[in-house]
Design a protein around this motif. Structure first.
Motif, PDB file in Angstrom:
ATOM      1  N   ASN A  18       0.820  -1.211   0.000  1.00 29.22           N
ATOM      2  CA  ASN A  18       0.000   0.000   0.000  1.00 29.22           C
ATOM      3  C   ASN A  18       0.855   1.263   0.000  1.00 29.22           C
ATOM      4  N   ASP A  19       2.053   1.198   0.549  1.00 30.97           N
ATOM      5  CA  ASP A  19       2.903   2.370   0.682  1.00 30.97           C
ATOM      6  C   ASP A  19       3.890   2.445  -0.475  1.00 30.97           C
ATOM      7  N   LEU A  20       3.633   3.359  -1.414  1.00 31.17           N
ATOM      8  CA  LEU A  20       4.470   3.463  -2.606  1.00 31.17           C
ATOM      9  C   LEU A  20       5.833   4.076  -2.319  1.00 31.17           C
ATOM     10  N   GLU A  21       5.993   4.733  -1.176  1.00 29.70           N
ATOM     11  CA  GLU A  21       7.273   5.363  -0.852  1.00 29.70           C
ATOM     12  C   GLU A  21       8.190   4.447  -0.038  1.00 29.70           C
ATOM     13  N   THR A  22       7.754   3.237   0.273  1.00 32.62           N
ATOM     14  CA  THR A  22       8.591   2.298   1.006  1.00 32.62           C
ATOM     15  C   THR A  22       9.852   2.015   0.201  1.00 32.62           C
ATOM     16  N   VAL A  23      11.003   2.171   0.830  1.00 31.22           N
ATOM     17  CA  VAL A  23      12.270   1.893   0.146  1.00 31.22           C
ATOM     18  C   VAL A  23      12.408   0.388  -0.009  1.00 31.22           C
ATOM     19  N   ARG A  24      12.590  -0.039  -1.245  1.00 28.16           N
ATOM     20  CA  ARG A  24      12.747  -1.457  -1.559  1.00 28.16           C
ATOM     21  C   ARG A  24      14.208  -1.875  -1.579  1.00 28.16           C
ATOM     22  N   GLY A  25      15.094  -0.923  -1.872  1.00 24.92           N
ATOM     23  CA  GLY A  25      16.516  -1.219  -1.945  1.00 24.92           C
ATOM     24  C   GLY A  25      17.200  -0.296  -2.924  1.00 24.92           C
ATOM     25  N   ASP A  26      18.302  -0.776  -3.477  1.00 22.83           N
ATOM     26  CA  ASP A  26      19.102   0.035  -4.392  1.00 22.83           C
ATOM     27  C   ASP A  26      19.262  -0.661  -5.734  1.00 22.83           C
ATOM     28  N   CYS A  27      19.487   0.137  -6.769  1.00 23.95           N
ATOM     29  CA  CYS A  27      19.743  -0.381  -8.103  1.00 23.95           C
ATOM     30  C   CYS A  27      21.128  -1.013  -8.122  1.00 23.95           C
ATOM     31  N   SER A  28      21.238  -2.211  -8.660  1.00 22.28           N
ATOM     32  CA  SER A  28      22.531  -2.892  -8.723  1.00 22.28           C
ATOM     33  C   SER A  28      23.412  -2.334  -9.842  1.00 22.28           C
ATOM     34  N   PHE A  29      22.860  -1.477 -10.697  1.00 26.86           N
ATOM     35  CA  PHE A  29      23.635  -0.885 -11.787  1.00 26.86           C
ATOM     36  C   PHE A  29      24.201   0.479 -11.409  1.00 26.86           C
ATOM     37  N   GLU A  55      11.721  -1.018 -11.819  1.00 26.62           N
ATOM     38  CA  GLU A  55      12.478  -0.229 -12.784  1.00 26.62           C
ATOM     39  C   GLU A  55      13.207   0.875 -12.029  1.00 26.62           C
ATOM     40  N   CYS A  56      14.511   0.950 -12.211  1.00 28.50           N
ATOM     41  CA  CYS A  56      15.306   1.996 -11.556  1.00 28.50           C
ATOM     42  C   CYS A  56      14.861   3.358 -12.074  1.00 28.50           C
ATOM     43  N   PRO A  57      14.584   4.308 -11.160  1.00 29.24           N
ATOM     44  CA  PRO A  57      14.141   5.634 -11.594  1.00 29.24           C
ATOM     45  C   PRO A  57      15.247   6.450 -12.251  1.00 29.24           C
ATOM     46  N   SER A  58      16.487   6.045 -12.067  1.00 29.50           N
ATOM     47  CA  SER A  58      17.602   6.800 -12.621  1.00 29.50           C
ATOM     48  C   SER A  58      18.071   6.257 -13.972  1.00 29.50           C
ATOM     49  N   CYS A  59      18.425   4.959 -14.011  1.00 25.70           N
ATOM     50  CA  CYS A  59      18.998   4.403 -15.247  1.00 25.70           C
ATOM     51  C   CYS A  59      18.008   3.581 -16.071  1.00 25.70           C
ATOM     52  N   GLY A  60      16.832   3.256 -15.487  1.00 27.52           N
ATOM     53  CA  GLY A  60      15.796   2.541 -16.229  1.00 27.52           C
ATOM     54  C   GLY A  60      15.975   1.036 -16.302  1.00 27.52           C
ATOM     55  N   GLU A  61      17.028   0.488 -15.679  1.00 26.82           N
ATOM     56  CA  GLU A  61      17.240  -0.955 -15.683  1.00 26.82           C
ATOM     57  C   GLU A  61      16.208  -1.644 -14.796  1.00 26.82           C
ATOM     58  N   ILE A  62      15.887  -2.887 -15.124  1.00 23.60           N
ATOM     59  CA  ILE A  62      14.982  -3.687 -14.293  1.00 23.60           C
ATOM     60  C   ILE A  62      15.851  -4.420 -13.281  1.00 23.60           C
ATOM     61  N   VAL A  63      15.542  -4.239 -11.997  1.00 27.76           N
ATOM     62  CA  VAL A  63      16.391  -4.762 -10.937  1.00 27.76           C
ATOM     63  C   VAL A  63      15.594  -5.448  -9.842  1.00 27.76           C
ATOM     64  N   ASP A  64      16.288  -6.258  -9.047  1.00 31.27           N
ATOM     65  CA  ASP A  64      15.764  -6.822  -7.816  1.00 31.27           C
ATOM     66  C   ASP A  64      16.394  -5.974  -6.708  1.00 31.27           C
ATOM     67  N   PRO A  65      15.743  -4.881  -6.292  1.00 31.98           N
ATOM     68  CA  PRO A  65      16.384  -3.917  -5.402  1.00 31.98           C
ATOM     69  C   PRO A  65      16.756  -4.464  -4.029  1.00 31.98           C
ATOM     70  N   ALA A  66      16.085  -5.487  -3.576  1.00 32.79           N
ATOM     71  CA  ALA A  66      16.391  -6.045  -2.259  1.00 32.79           C
ATOM     72  C   ALA A  66      17.681  -6.869  -2.294  1.00 32.79           C
ATOM     73  N   HIS A  67      18.114  -7.264  -3.475  1.00 32.37           N
ATOM     74  CA  HIS A  67      19.304  -8.101  -3.596  1.00 32.37           C
ATOM     75  C   HIS A  67      20.367  -7.445  -4.473  1.00 32.37           C
ATOM     76  N   ALA A  68      20.439  -6.128  -4.457  1.00 29.52           N
ATOM     77  CA  ALA A  68      21.434  -5.412  -5.261  1.00 29.52           C
ATOM     78  C   ALA A  68      22.831  -5.718  -4.749  1.00 29.52           C
ATOM     79  N   GLN A  69      23.763  -5.784  -5.696  1.00 33.73           N
ATOM     80  CA  GLN A  69      25.154  -6.074  -5.317  1.00 33.73           C
ATOM     81  C   GLN A  69      26.056  -4.951  -5.718  1.00 33.73           C
TER      82      GLN A  69
END
Length: 69
Positions: A18-29, A55-69
């Motif tokens: 429900n909360d769209l502003e919840t931080v999911r993680g970081d872009c791995s790119f 979808e990363c808001p900066s680079c547009g890559e599709i990512v799994d933000p919770a498992h970014a490396q």
């Protein structure tokens, strides 16, 4: 037997946050912060763990933000 369409929709709604502003993680790119509003797909594994592809808001890559490396 395949689930009925309304069962699939109910399952999807249950997993959608429900909360769209919840931080999911970081872009791995590029390292940009990815929030719930960037989510494309929410899923649940057979083991009951939840995850999201976004979808990363900066680079547009599709990512799994919770498992970014």
């Amino acid at each position: 037997m395949l689930p009925l369409p309304h069962e699939v929709v109910r399952e999807f709604v249950r997993m959608t946050p429900n909360d769209l502003e919840t931080v999911r993680g970081d872009c791995s790119f590029c390292g940009e912060t990815v929030t719930g509003q960037h989510a494309i797909i929410h899923y649940e594994t057979a083991g009951g763990d939840t995850g999201v592809w976004a979808e990363c808001p900066s680079c547009g890559e599709i990512v799994d933000p919770a498992h970014a490396q």
